[in-house]
Design an enzyme around this catalytic site. Structure first.
Site, PDB file in Angstrom:
ATOM      1  N   SER A   1       0.800  -1.212   0.000  1.00  0.00           N
ATOM      2  CA  SER A   1       0.000   0.000   0.000  1.00  0.00           C
ATOM      3  C   SER A   1       0.835   1.265   0.000  1.00  0.00           C
ATOM      4  CB  SER A   1      -0.915   0.024   1.227  1.00  0.00           C
ATOM      5  OG  SER A   1      -0.145   0.012   2.412  1.00  0.00           O
ATOM      6  N   CYS A   2       2.146   1.154   0.112  1.00  0.00           N
ATOM      7  CA  CYS A   2       2.973   2.359   0.227  1.00  0.00           C
ATOM      8  C   CYS A   2       4.313   2.124  -0.451  1.00  0.00           C
ATOM      9  CB  CYS A   2       3.190   2.718   1.698  1.00  0.00           C
ATOM     10  SG  CYS A   2       4.305   4.107   1.950  1.00  0.00           S
ATOM     11  N   GLY A   3       4.632   2.933  -1.444  1.00  0.00           N
ATOM     12  CA  GLY A   3       5.880   2.763  -2.170  1.00  0.00           C
ATOM     13  C   GLY A   3       6.996   3.642  -1.665  1.00  0.00           C
TER      14      GLY A   3
END
Length: 261
Positions: A135-137
């Site tokens: 969900s988070c790069g």
């Protein structure tokens, strides 16, 4: 069955009855990327195109800037016993287009050469390891400015008609084979200026899908992507735009609205 999906036991709940059954779900597994012997990042991803994912991730992290800087990529289980294992160790030449083998495990070693090996060694010495999830790069960075350091501005002057952008959602959706099975994957598509699909990737993470398509173009020596359009199935967030800028993509569009950043 493709490694991108897994068969699961389910309980279907209807208005009048419940019944056990079987279905398929989008696969999500950790991929540890090592720079030689040194663990560097763990990415929660959908298995498949792991080499392209690793190349795209290292590109956006500004460690790799040219395909010649990647000496080799191999799954940990494929390494010959006693092989040199260091950031700038003796490279094992492999085909970057080789098929991913899920039986090899979820640890991928990347060997770098030249300036990339020096940048990697410096990054590891600074102990600035990155942990990403689906969900988070952009996780574990000291500042957003780090990700833009040394990035060459996009110089392309291409324009895209409104009708071309409007055609992209349907064309990307038609190429989402695993989404058809699971209903649970994002996608990134790289298009030409007339909405022709050049490359597509699916993953539980939008940023992973972007890394896969951009990493594939990197290993083929096609950067900068000055005449390409990147289209993603979710929102346009900072990490999506940052990855596009690093790859030289002049136009980014998405199904959903952009974030403030």
């Amino acid at each position: 069955m493709t490694p991108a999906v897994q068969t699961v036991d389910i309980l279907r709940v209807g208005p009048d009855a419940r019944a056990p059954g079987r279905d398929v779900a989008a696969a999500e597994e950790p991929l540890e990327i090592r720079l030689g012997a040194m663990p560097f990042v763990v990415i929660m991803r959908t298995p498949g195109a792991d080499r392209e994912l690793a190349a795209g991730f290292l590109l956006s992290e500004r460690i790799v800037r040219d395909p010649s800087e990647i000496a080799s990529m191999r799954y940990c289980g494929d390494l010959p016993e006693g092989e040199v294992d260091a950031v700038a160790g003796t490279p094992i030449e492999v085909d970057p287009e080789g098929a991913d083998d899920p039986a090899s495990g979820n640890v991928l070693g990347v060997w770098l050469r030249g300036a990339a090996a020096e940048r990697a060694a410096a990054r590891i010495a600074e102990r600035r390891h990155v942990t990403a999830n689906s969900s988070c790069g952009v996780c574990g960075r000291r500042s957003i400015d780090d990700l833009m350091e040394g990035v060459v501005p996009v110089t392309s002057r291409v324009t895209v008609p409104r009708a071309t952008v409007a055609a992209l959602p349907d064309r990307l959706r038609a190429a989402q084979a695993v989404f058809d099975l699971t209903g649970g994957l994002h996608a990134a598509g790289l298009f030409g200026l007339e909405a022709d699909l050049v490359r597509v990737a699916e993953d539980v993470g939008r940023h992973n899908a972007v890394d896969k398509v951009l990493g594939a173009e990197l290993v083929h020596g096609r950067l900068p992507l000055a005449e390409r359009v990147l289209f993603v199935s979710g929102r346009t967030s900072f990490e999506i735009v940052q990855k596009a800028v690093v790859a030289g993509v002049p136009v980014v569009a998405s199904v959903s609205a952009p974030s403030s950043l």
